[in-house]
Design a protein around this motif. Structure first.
Motif, mmCIF file in Angstrom:
data_model
loop_
_atom_site.group_PDB
_atom_site.id
_atom_site.type_symbol
_atom_site.label_atom_id
_atom_site.label_comp_id
_atom_site.label_asym_id
_atom_site.label_seq_id
_atom_site.Cartn_x
_atom_site.Cartn_y
_atom_site.Cartn_z
ATOM 1 N N VAL A 256 0.832 -1.204 0.000
ATOM 2 C CA VAL A 256 0.000 0.000 0.000
ATOM 3 C C VAL A 256 0.865 1.252 0.000
ATOM 4 N N VAL A 322 -2.796 -1.632 -5.337
ATOM 5 C CA VAL A 322 -3.263 -1.237 -4.006
ATOM 6 C C VAL A 322 -2.693 0.119 -3.587
ATOM 7 N N THR A 325 -5.438 2.364 -5.170
ATOM 8 C CA THR A 325 -6.787 2.211 -4.612
ATOM 9 C C THR A 325 -6.842 2.785 -3.199
ATOM 10 N N PHE A 326 -5.767 2.595 -2.426
ATOM 11 C CA PHE A 326 -5.746 3.156 -1.082
ATOM 12 C C PHE A 326 -5.760 4.680 -1.124
ATOM 13 N N THR A 379 -8.516 -2.602 -2.027
ATOM 14 C CA THR A 379 -7.235 -2.559 -1.315
ATOM 15 C C THR A 379 -7.077 -3.746 -0.381
ATOM 16 N N GLY A 383 -4.746 -6.695 -1.641
ATOM 17 C CA GLY A 383 -3.600 -6.682 -0.737
ATOM 18 C C GLY A 383 -3.409 -7.987 0.007
#
Length: 475
Positions: A256, A322, A325-326, A379, A383
């Motif tokens: 992330v 990710v 998306t985070f 995420t 993830g």
């Protein structure tokens, strides 16, 4: 299909169906609690504005609930069709948890939904309010069981593997696994916040259209209070969830953050923007703030987290996905905070209902909660890869033996059908919202028929912004 393997197509298909499904339960959870609030205020204050808002949003709730049920059935079947090896391996845990959701939450919702939608003029106000409360409790119980199942896949405990299959040995540990409280709180608050933004956008849109009625003002004011209060709470919950994830899924946090390696004695910078390159094992074009990564991730000035290079390449999540998306989720969260603070300032200046710039911003933020929810879901699920049960079973070992051709065909069929069916349903809900709350007078008229109608009869047969609601549509 586009050179994708059967495993990749199976993941995309499940990701597509669950992404299409999750928005409906989120709206259901938030709207059910909002309806409880509206009816409670109506019973307490006897202000018909709250009753008018209740009938208005109950129409949207009915359509949304139906689409949530349909999309959920499709999603559930995929455990047996596309992920049969996972079902054989861990079905002894997933199966009972999903069954508990049906036996408790869904039966509770279905049992009282008819009274809630059709019983306004058929039962007493106390019983009707009780039915609305039971439906809202049912939605929260449903979220509890579903997230217990998902959280166990993320942080499994309370089981043994016997003869190649998972056997639960402690159901309390299975349900109350380490990440469950954080995921339940984060998801539930996200649902409340998503509905507050939808209600606020609806109110702002009507105000911009010069439909300045007491009902429109009330729902817009309530939504802005909710955004102001709940957004900071969600940020705190998200921070605690991140610390829990760092403890139990450190590779996810490294992905992330786009963090590849530590330098001796140096803190972790926070990379605001960049492009994680999985092949080159670096984050290109990184715009970073020194020390801030350590402050956010470890709540210290110099502590470090594990970098992605400390994990075997086959155990690394896809940081490229990710990472972004985070940031979509977090960025929208801070925009929600801005909306809440701006609303408080506009309220203090007596411009809450008059500032066109603020109202336009509120309209634009309408879908932000659902977009952030989807980004957060992507995420947490991407993830987790390459594990379907973290550290226990790999995703590649869980997929059924289907060909890429079969999965390509079914994926295309799903996309076409979902866009057609749920696209129509969403368009209908937007038309209902565009209609706006209507004044019903002192007592809503009785339904035309003396017997209960079908569930979707709770909404009008047609929606025309220039016409009145049918008299039987408020059941």
């Amino acid at each position: 299909m586009f050179g994708l393997t059967a495993l990749e197509l199976a993941r995309i298909q499940f990701g597509f169906t669950i992404s299409a499904h999750i928005i409906f339960p989120a709206i259901t959870i938030g709207l059910a609690s909002y309806l409880v609030t509206l009816e409670g205020l109506w019973l307490w204050k006897k202000d018909t504005t709250y009753r008018d808002l209740y009938h208005f949003w109950s129409h949207v709730f009915a359509v949304n609930f139906a689409m949530g049920v349909v999309s959920g059935i499709v999603m559930a079947y995929q455990f047996g069709t596309n992920w049969s090896y996972y079902s054989a391996f861990a079905g002894t845990i997933t199966g009972p948890l999903l069954s508990y959701e049906v036996l408790t939450a869904f039966f509770l919702e279905a049992g009282f939904l008819g009274v809630m939608l059709f019983g306004w003029n058929k039962v007493g106000p106390g019983l009707h309010f009780f039915a609305t409360v039971m439906v809202a409790i049912g939605t929260l119980m449903s979220a509890t069981w579903i997230l217990a199942s998902n959280s166990w896949m993320q942080t499994p405990q309370g089981f043994e593997i016997i003869n190649g299959r998972v056997v639960p040995v402690d159901w309390l540990k299975v349900i109350f696994n380490p990440s469950f409280p954080y995921r339940l709180a984060h998801m539930t608050v996200a649902a409340f916040l998503s509905v507050a933004l939808i209600v606020g956008a609806s109110g702002a849109w009507h105000l911009l259209k010069r439909r300045d009625t007491p009902a429109v003002r009330t729902m817009f004011s309530m939504a802005m209070w909710m955004v102001l209060i709940v957004t900071p709470i969600q940020i705190v919950i998200g921070d605690q969830h991140g610390l829990n994830t760092l403890e139990h899924q450190p590779a996810k946090i490294a992905a992330v953050e786009g963090h590849w390696e530590n330098k001796p004695g140096e803190s972790v910078p926070l990379i605001l923007f960049g492009w994680p390159d999985m092949a080159a094992e670096t984050t290109r074009y990184a715009l970073q703030v020194p020390h801030l990564g350590s402050v956010v991730l470890t709540h210290s000035w110099n502590d470090q987290i594990r970098g992605l290079k400390e994990f075997a390449p086959e155990d690394r999540p896809n940081s490229t996905i990710v990472f972004w998306t985070f940031r979509i989720m977090a960025g929208l969260g801070f925009l929600m905070l801005l909306l809440g603070l701006w609303g408080a300032w506009a309220r203090w200046r007596h411009e809450l209902y008059r500032s066109k710039l603020f109202l336009r911003f509120a309209v634009l933020m309408g879908p932000a909660g659902l977009v952030a929810l989807l980004a957060g879901w992507l995420t947490t699920e991407i993830g987790r890869q390459p594990w379907v049960v973290y550290g226990v079973m790999r995703t590649k070992d869980a997929v059924s033996n289907h060909s890429a051709l079969a999965l390509s065909i079914t994926l295309i069929v799903f996309i076409v059908m979902y866009l057609t069916v749920f696209g129509t349903g969403i368009r209908y809900m937007l038309q209902l919202v565009a209609k706006g709350p209507q004044p019903y007078g002192e007592h809503p008229p009785e339904p035309e028929s003396g017997r209960p109608a079908r569930p979707l009869s709770a909404v009008p047969d047609s929606v025309d912004a220039a016409s009145e609601l049918p008299s039987g549509s408020r059941r």
